[in-house]
Design a protein around this motif. Sequence first.
Motif, PDB file in Angstrom:
ATOM      1  N   ALA A  55      73.172  25.318  19.630  1.00 13.94           N
ATOM      2  CA  ALA A  55      74.314  25.663  18.487  1.00 13.94           C
ATOM      3  C   ALA A  55      74.378  24.316  17.807  1.00 13.94           C
ATOM      4  O   ALA A  55      75.062  23.960  19.416  1.00 13.94           O
ATOM      5  CB  ALA A  55      74.947  26.741  19.347  1.00 13.94           C
ATOM      6  N   VAL A  65      83.651  25.492   9.836  1.00 13.60           N
ATOM      7  CA  VAL A  65      82.267  26.348  10.126  1.00 13.60           C
ATOM      8  C   VAL A  65      82.466  27.325   9.341  1.00 13.60           C
ATOM      9  O   VAL A  65      81.844  27.566   7.737  1.00 13.60           O
ATOM     10  CB  VAL A  65      82.539  27.298  11.119  1.00 13.60           C
ATOM     11  CG1 VAL A  65      81.224  28.585  10.730  1.00 13.60           C
ATOM     12  CG2 VAL A  65      81.764  26.914  12.695  1.00 13.60           C
ATOM     13  N   PHE A  68      81.405  24.997   5.880  1.00 12.33           N
ATOM     14  CA  PHE A  68      79.866  25.268   6.438  1.00 12.33           C
ATOM     15  C   PHE A  68      79.748  26.287   5.405  1.00 12.33           C
ATOM     16  O   PHE A  68      78.410  25.891   4.764  1.00 12.33           O
ATOM     17  CB  PHE A  68      79.469  25.217   6.898  1.00 12.33           C
ATOM     18  CG  PHE A  68      80.209  23.596   8.165  1.00 12.33           C
ATOM     19  CD1 PHE A  68      80.683  22.945   7.543  1.00 12.33           C
ATOM     20  CD2 PHE A  68      80.286  23.348   9.594  1.00 12.33           C
ATOM     21  CE1 PHE A  68      81.461  21.609   8.352  1.00 12.33           C
ATOM     22  CE2 PHE A  68      81.055  23.453  10.159  1.00 12.33           C
ATOM     23  CZ  PHE A  68      80.520  21.646  10.252  1.00 12.33           C
ATOM     24  N   ARG A  69      79.938  27.720   6.377  1.00  5.26           N
ATOM     25  CA  ARG A  69      79.525  29.133   4.886  1.00  5.26           C
ATOM     26  C   ARG A  69      79.768  28.745   3.982  1.00  5.26           C
ATOM     27  O   ARG A  69      78.867  29.637   3.244  1.00  5.26           O
ATOM     28  CB  ARG A  69      80.380  30.593   6.286  1.00  5.26           C
ATOM     29  CG  ARG A  69      79.716  31.758   5.925  1.00  5.26           C
ATOM     30  CD  ARG A  69      80.513  32.226   6.460  1.00  5.26           C
ATOM     31  NE  ARG A  69      80.133  32.198   8.011  1.00  5.26           N
ATOM     32  CZ  ARG A  69      80.312  32.435   9.399  1.00  5.26           C
ATOM     33  NH1 ARG A  69      81.899  31.759   9.019  1.00  5.26           N
ATOM     34  NH2 ARG A  69      80.629  32.115  10.091  1.00  5.26           N
ATOM     35  N   TYR A  72      76.735  26.717   2.439  1.00  4.58           N
ATOM     36  CA  TYR A  72      75.235  26.682   3.261  1.00  4.58           C
ATOM     37  C   TYR A  72      75.464  28.381   4.085  1.00  4.58           C
ATOM     38  O   TYR A  72      74.223  28.672   5.095  1.00  4.58           O
ATOM     39  CB  TYR A  72      74.610  25.295   3.986  1.00  4.58           C
ATOM     40  CG  TYR A  72      75.043  24.958   3.440  1.00  4.58           C
ATOM     41  CD1 TYR A  72      74.003  23.571   2.319  1.00  4.58           C
ATOM     42  CD2 TYR A  72      75.966  23.564   3.843  1.00  4.58           C
ATOM     43  CE1 TYR A  72      74.460  22.851   2.517  1.00  4.58           C
ATOM     44  CE2 TYR A  72      76.128  22.613   3.427  1.00  4.58           C
ATOM     45  CZ  TYR A  72      74.976  21.803   2.404  1.00  4.58           C
ATOM     46  OH  TYR A  72      74.969  20.539   1.750  1.00  4.58           O
ATOM     47  N   LEU A  76      72.083  28.019   6.197  1.00  2.00           N
ATOM     48  CA  LEU A  76      72.074  28.340   7.910  1.00  2.00           C
ATOM     49  C   LEU A  76      72.798  29.569   8.726  1.00  2.00           C
ATOM     50  O   LEU A  76      73.125  30.391   7.676  1.00  2.00           O
ATOM     51  CB  LEU A  76      72.966  26.981   8.071  1.00  2.00           C
ATOM     52  CG  LEU A  76      72.910  25.377   7.323  1.00  2.00           C
ATOM     53  CD1 LEU A  76      73.775  24.442   7.528  1.00  2.00           C
ATOM     54  CD2 LEU A  76      71.253  25.206   7.667  1.00  2.00           C
ATOM     55  N   PHE A  78      75.422  30.809  11.182  1.00  2.00           N
ATOM     56  CA  PHE A  78      76.364  31.027  11.660  1.00  2.00           C
ATOM     57  C   PHE A  78      76.937  31.982  12.629  1.00  2.00           C
ATOM     58  O   PHE A  78      76.179  33.299  12.845  1.00  2.00           O
ATOM     59  CB  PHE A  78      77.463  31.048  10.962  1.00  2.00           C
ATOM     60  CG  PHE A  78      77.412  29.243  10.063  1.00  2.00           C
ATOM     61  CD1 PHE A  78      77.879  28.275   9.871  1.00  2.00           C
ATOM     62  CD2 PHE A  78      76.798  29.760   9.057  1.00  2.00           C
ATOM     63  CE1 PHE A  78      76.898  27.375   9.198  1.00  2.00           C
ATOM     64  CE2 PHE A  78      76.283  29.185   7.682  1.00  2.00           C
ATOM     65  CZ  PHE A  78      76.448  27.649   7.114  1.00  2.00           C
ATOM     66  N   ILE A  84      76.511  26.233  14.620  1.00  2.00           N
ATOM     67  CA  ILE A  84      75.520  26.533  13.767  1.00  2.00           C
ATOM     68  C   ILE A  84      74.890  26.638  14.717  1.00  2.00           C
ATOM     69  O   ILE A  84      74.084  26.146  15.464  1.00  2.00           O
ATOM     70  CB  ILE A  84      75.830  25.077  13.135  1.00  2.00           C
ATOM     71  CG1 ILE A  84      76.650  24.991  11.589  1.00  2.00           C
ATOM     72  CG2 ILE A  84      73.999  25.741  11.943  1.00  2.00           C
ATOM     73  CD1 ILE A  84      76.552  23.339  11.163  1.00  2.00           C
ATOM     74  N   VAL A  97      72.476  20.144   7.754  1.00  2.00           N
ATOM     75  CA  VAL A  97      73.369  20.149   8.968  1.00  2.00           C
ATOM     76  C   VAL A  97      73.477  19.112   8.950  1.00  2.00           C
ATOM     77  O   VAL A  97      74.553  18.911   9.477  1.00  2.00           O
ATOM     78  CB  VAL A  97      71.739  20.415   9.908  1.00  2.00           C
ATOM     79  CG1 VAL A  97      72.430  20.320  11.460  1.00  2.00           C
ATOM     80  CG2 VAL A  97      71.111  21.892  10.078  1.00  2.00           C
ATOM     81  N   CYS A 100      76.315  18.670   7.274  1.00  2.00           N
ATOM     82  CA  CYS A 100      77.958  20.020   8.244  1.00  2.00           C
ATOM     83  C   CYS A 100      77.954  18.539   9.605  1.00  2.00           C
ATOM     84  O   CYS A 100      79.632  18.605   9.302  1.00  2.00           O
ATOM     85  CB  CYS A 100      77.651  20.842   8.446  1.00  2.00           C
ATOM     86  SG  CYS A 100      76.951  22.475   7.270  1.00  2.00           S
TER      87      CYS A 100
END
Length: 120
Positions: A55, A65, A68-69, A72, A76, A78, A84, A97, A100
Amino acid sequence: MSGRARTLILQAAAETDAVGELAESVKWGEASFTPARPRIGSSVRIQERPNGDEALMFICHTGLVDEFRDLYGDTLAFEGNRAIVLPAGEPVDEAAVRHCIALALTWHRRKMKSGRVRRH
């Protein structure tokens, strides 16, 4: 450590001009990477899981995060607002990745430019 997460961190740093040299340390028993120069970015830690997963851990109050969410969420895996997950033996979108990771490693710099983080 299998090295996949570490490799992705080092690649992201090398591909991102603003990051520069990384400082590697151990925090809470986990490998931690942060830009060596101050006020550039947030740390990225590698948490190894008993099942072989790795992780990538991020500081929860940064909102990284969630960012990122948004980018992606369909690509990805989470975990809450902190990680991640790189499942062992499964392919991941390495470009996503690395993107991020680059966003995390430039977090301070990006927030300073947007005016959302105050200087102490």
